[in-house]
Design a protein around this motif. Sequence first.
Motif, mmCIF file in Angstrom:
data_model
loop_
_atom_site.group_PDB
_atom_site.id
_atom_site.type_symbol
_atom_site.label_atom_id
_atom_site.label_comp_id
_atom_site.label_asym_id
_atom_site.label_seq_id
_atom_site.Cartn_x
_atom_site.Cartn_y
_atom_site.Cartn_z
ATOM 1 N N ARG A 37 0.818 -1.218 0.000
ATOM 2 C CA ARG A 37 0.000 0.000 0.000
ATOM 3 C C ARG A 37 0.847 1.260 0.000
ATOM 4 O O ARG A 37 0.436 2.288 -0.534
ATOM 5 C CB ARG A 37 -0.909 0.002 1.227
ATOM 6 C CG ARG A 37 -1.973 -1.072 1.215
ATOM 7 C CD ARG A 37 -2.779 -1.076 2.487
ATOM 8 N NE ARG A 37 -1.956 -1.438 3.637
ATOM 9 C CZ ARG A 37 -2.401 -1.494 4.893
ATOM 10 N NH1 ARG A 37 -3.654 -1.189 5.151
ATOM 11 N NH2 ARG A 37 -1.592 -1.851 5.870
ATOM 12 N N ASP A 58 -3.750 -1.367 -2.776
ATOM 13 C CA ASP A 58 -4.296 -2.009 -1.587
ATOM 14 C C ASP A 58 -5.225 -3.134 -2.021
ATOM 15 O O ASP A 58 -6.347 -2.896 -2.487
ATOM 16 C CB ASP A 58 -5.066 -0.973 -0.758
ATOM 17 C CG ASP A 58 -5.548 -1.529 0.571
ATOM 18 O OD1 ASP A 58 -5.493 -2.757 0.770
ATOM 19 O OD2 ASP A 58 -5.989 -0.722 1.413
ATOM 20 N N SER A 60 -6.970 -5.047 -0.410
ATOM 21 C CA SER A 60 -8.217 -5.158 0.345
ATOM 22 C C SER A 60 -9.327 -4.307 -0.267
ATOM 23 O O SER A 60 -10.480 -4.394 0.146
ATOM 24 C CB SER A 60 -8.008 -4.757 1.812
ATOM 25 O OG SER A 60 -7.765 -3.363 1.927
ATOM 26 N N ALA A 88 -4.066 -8.808 7.607
ATOM 27 C CA ALA A 88 -4.439 -7.852 8.651
ATOM 28 C C ALA A 88 -4.715 -8.617 9.930
ATOM 29 O O ALA A 88 -5.282 -9.721 9.905
ATOM 30 C CB ALA A 88 -5.672 -7.052 8.237
ATOM 31 N N THR A 110 -9.500 -8.646 4.316
ATOM 32 C CA THR A 110 -8.118 -8.686 3.850
ATOM 33 C C THR A 110 -7.593 -10.112 3.726
ATOM 34 O O THR A 110 -6.953 -10.469 2.728
ATOM 35 C CB THR A 110 -7.209 -7.893 4.802
ATOM 36 O OG1 THR A 110 -7.689 -6.556 4.910
ATOM 37 C CG2 THR A 110 -5.770 -7.875 4.309
ATOM 38 N N ASN A 111 -7.876 -10.927 4.716
ATOM 39 C CA ASN A 111 -7.270 -12.257 4.806
ATOM 40 C C ASN A 111 -8.014 -13.330 4.024
ATOM 41 O O ASN A 111 -7.455 -14.409 3.771
ATOM 42 C CB ASN A 111 -7.173 -12.696 6.263
ATOM 43 C CG ASN A 111 -6.349 -11.747 7.108
ATOM 44 O OD1 ASN A 111 -5.589 -10.938 6.588
ATOM 45 N ND2 ASN A 111 -6.504 -11.831 8.418
ATOM 46 N N SER A 114 -10.588 -10.926 -0.017
ATOM 47 C CA SER A 114 -9.693 -10.323 -1.010
ATOM 48 C C SER A 114 -8.849 -11.371 -1.721
ATOM 49 O O SER A 114 -8.597 -11.267 -2.931
ATOM 50 C CB SER A 114 -8.780 -9.295 -0.339
ATOM 51 O OG SER A 114 -9.533 -8.241 0.212
#
Length: 234
Positions: A37, A58, A60, A88, A110-111, A114
């Motif tokens: 990011r 990013d 996410s 994250a 995020t984990n 995404s």
Amino acid sequence: MKTTGNTIFISGGSAGIGLAMAKKLSAAGNTIIINGRNEERLQKALATLENTVAIQGDLSVEADRIHIAKELKTNYPEVNIIINNAGAAFGYLLSETTNAHEKAVIEMNTNYFSVIHFTELMLPHLLEKSEAAVANVSSIAVFGSHKFLPTYGATKAALHSYTVALRETYEEHKNLQVYEIYPPLVNTEFSAEIGGANGIPPSEVADEFFIALEKNQFDVPVGDTKQFFQKVEA
């Protein structure tokens, strides 16, 4: 899986485990594309790497995922390995917060979500390659939660379930391999607030993954995580 001559995309590649993997794999003669990011951190990482370029964004964020996947396929069509490493995590006690659900949403997005979407965007491209791989970085947390990481473990357990399903779905496609890497506590900035200074060096994770690529070993336990695999084998 060959360990040299690949073009490898690594999310979260500007620090920690991702950067250690970039160093290990670039030194072995692979072309590396790191993602993160923060542009400043990406440039700092690039100064320590060979055969490496960076794509800022990013993962996410849905629009960024779509843009990054398009850039990879357009500008780096040789890419044949993606390492989903960005993550994250929030360290806290459930008794001391009133917004655990908000933290869980960020972690799960995020984990898990995404990773599914980005992999989905890249799969048609990877399936066209004579040799390709998806590598998902999960965690020792797959095997049990911890009160100081109350919602993080669930996201990695979900990622594990998806990774197994992905592997089984494409097991007849011999050109696509699906790896899952299970680090324990690792000494990185990412894990600093949960005692990361007591963890293993990120280079150990990179070394284990490299060995797994050589052996076509799709589950890659690292450090203390190996004890869980030993119990299953026993």
